[in-house]
Design a protein around this motif. Structure first.
Motif, mmCIF file in Angstrom:
data_model
loop_
_atom_site.group_PDB
_atom_site.id
_atom_site.type_symbol
_atom_site.label_atom_id
_atom_site.label_comp_id
_atom_site.label_asym_id
_atom_site.label_seq_id
_atom_site.Cartn_x
_atom_site.Cartn_y
_atom_site.Cartn_z
ATOM 1 N N PRO A 94 0.817 -1.226 0.000
ATOM 2 C CA PRO A 94 0.000 0.000 0.000
ATOM 3 C C PRO A 94 0.850 1.275 0.000
ATOM 4 O O PRO A 94 0.507 2.242 -0.683
ATOM 5 N N LYS A 97 2.097 1.973 -3.508
ATOM 6 C CA LYS A 97 1.003 2.377 -4.394
ATOM 7 C C LYS A 97 0.507 3.788 -4.065
ATOM 8 O O LYS A 97 0.210 4.577 -4.967
ATOM 9 N N ASP A 98 0.453 4.119 -2.794
ATOM 10 C CA ASP A 98 0.003 5.454 -2.396
ATOM 11 C C ASP A 98 1.023 6.524 -2.781
ATOM 12 O O ASP A 98 0.651 7.619 -3.225
ATOM 13 N N THR A 157 -2.568 -8.877 1.952
ATOM 14 C CA THR A 157 -1.207 -8.638 1.469
ATOM 15 C C THR A 157 -0.215 -9.655 2.013
ATOM 16 O O THR A 157 0.617 -10.194 1.280
#
Length: 498
Positions: free
Chosen positions: A44, A47-48, A298
């Motif tokens: 995450p 991706k963020d 994940t």
């Protein structure tokens, strides 16, 4: 007095050790990048930070392929002009620059540029190092060494999956910067061992440096520099490289002859099987596949990634050891059939899951593992076994560069389109991929020539004699031995032709 540096191997055993370490280290750095990107796509924080969506995920992942494609237009010239060893070192330096930029990336543009540079360096290194290994490794070790070359891609992938699993809980950009920085470790080891490797004797012969080449060949063949075994190779290589044509003319020759066209088609078929056979689904986009199967956490995805990498590594090592027993062609066709059956069943399980059937996600995971077994047994190790050994000395660097170009071009297409196709088509994609794989079987049977047990210097004669279709190469018997009369008492000895 020896013309070779004191740091170079002086025995066949030492030479095999150096080539094996090259076989381990460079592909480990290359493979590390593959699964690192797959794992980062599941983080995450990564991706963020970059605002990852389908388009930017594909761009970040596929940009390395662009660099690899560009590298193919220069690697043949560099390898044939400056030598395989010098070209290998140059590629590693370029990769180092890419790693530094990638680790320090502040936005998508910087990350993409870094990965293009990485791809350019890896493209040069993969061709140069694999050709160097194939040309300095003794025949009895050649298929094992070149087979393990891409097998160790999985060793790098395993290390990357462990590193990213350990860094995923870091609550900062170091969760993805740290894995990127660690990639430089196997690259540095690769650089170290290439410094201890001799230059390709085939390249030295093409440059007229016969004495140096003979010394290296004496080590490779475990014989004296003046022995028949060495002088035979020198004579054949000198004949092959006597025509000093331009590098562009060499490319033209490769397409002009019947055997050249057959090699080109064989390499294209191999590239299609490697890149479109389904490997990217189970590597770069394994996270998406697991999500479609019902595994969304994940940590679970990363755990499956590590286990599957170990599984693939075991089967790849096994396959590397079987090429000289089973043959390249039977292994390639058998594995491709197994891959297709696995995908057909996997697609059926996904359809049942979509229709609401009470099916465990791990049924699909099991089929993924079976697919990876078939793929890893042949197509991971064969990647740099078949491509270098089907070409004559004059065309070897260009031939491997051609394979790299086709392979990277198809890989770029696959990496850009697969996530979109998998998302939009769902289970139907696996049926399509399985059917597509079956198309290559008759072409592989008709065009491929078995190279098991053939010396590099005899491969031109092998292709001239090879019929279309069939298995094995028993039709080919190189004329290396002749009987000569030595005295009036009609006694004979076997003597190698020079």
């Amino acid at each position: 007095m020896s013309l070779l540096g004191n740091h170079l191997p002086k025995s066949q055993g030492a030479l095999v050790f150096v080539t094996m370490m090259m076989t381990v280290c460079f592909p480990t750095a290359f493979g590390y990048d593959s699964l690192m990107m797959s794992s980062l796509n599941a983080l995450p924080m990564y991706k963020d930070y970059f605002g990852i969506n389908d388009a930017t995920s594909n761009l970040n992942t596929a940009s390395m392929w662009i660099g690899q494609i560009v590298s193919t237009f220069s690697v043949q010239y560099l390898a044939d002009t400056f030598g395989r060893r010098t070209c290998s070192i140059s590629g590693m330096i370029i990769v180092t620059i890419g790693i530094i930029l990638q680790s320090a990336a502040q936005n998508v543009a910087m990350f993409v540029v870094a990965r293009i540079i990485l791809g350019f360096g890896f493209g040069i290194g993969a061709v140069a190092v694999s050709v160097l290994i194939s040309e300095i490794t003794p025949l009895k070790w050649r298929s094992v060494s070149t087979g393990l070359f891409f097998t160790n891609f999985l060793l790098g992938a395993l290390i990357a999956s462990a590193v990213t699993y350990g860094s995923m809980d870091i609550n900062s950009t170091w969760c993805w910067r740290l894995p990127s920085i660690i990639q430089i470790v196997p690259l540095a080891l690769s650089f170290f061992f290439v410094l201890f490797a001799p230059e390709s004797p085939r390249y030295l012969i093409s440059k007229g440096r016969i004495d140096e080449a003979s010394e290296i060949l004496a080590i490779v063949e475990d014989a004296e520099p003046t022995s028949a075994a060495v002088t035979t190779i020198v004579a054949k290589c000198a004949d092959e490289t006597a025509d000093k044509r331009s590098h562009f003319a060499i490319w033209g020759e490769m397409f002009a002859t019947r055997t050249g066209k057959r090699r080109m088609i064989s390499i294209a078929i191999l590239s299609c099987a490697v890149e479109f056979g389904g490997s990217s689904v189970c590597s770069y986009y394994q996270s998406l596949l697991l999500g479609q199967a019902g595994i969304t956490e994940t940590k679970q995805k990363l755990q499956v990634g590590m286990v599957s990498t170990i599984w693939c590594l075991v089967w790849s090592v096994t396959g590397s050891l079987m090429f000289d027993r089973l043959g390249r062609k039977p292994m390639a066709m058998g594995s491709l059939l197994g891959m297709s059956v696995s995908f057909f069943i996997m697609g059926g399980l996904m359809k049942a899951y979509d229709d609401g059937a009470n099916i465990s996600a791990y049924g699909t995971v099991a089929l993924m593992f079976i697919f990876q077994m078939f793929y890893s047994f042949t197509y991971t190790p064969i990647d740099f076994v078949y491509a270098p050994e089907i070409w004559s000395t004059k065309h070897r660097a260009a031939g491997v560069a051609w394979y790299s170009f086709v392979n990277d071009s198809l890989g770029l297409i696959a990496t850009f389109t697969l996530s979109i196709a998998m998302t939009n088509m769902g289970y139907k994609y696996y049926f399509l991929n399985a059917g597509f794989n079956l198309i290559f079987l008759p072409f592989m049977y008709y065009y491929w020539v078995e190279t098991k047990g053939t010396k590099l210097e005899d491969v031109e004669e092998l292709f001239e004699a090879a019929p279309y279709g069939g298995f094995g190469n028993k039709f080919f018997t190189p004329t290396e031995i002749e009987s000569v009369e030595i005295n009036s008492e009609d006694k004979f000895v076997a003597e190698e032709k020079c």
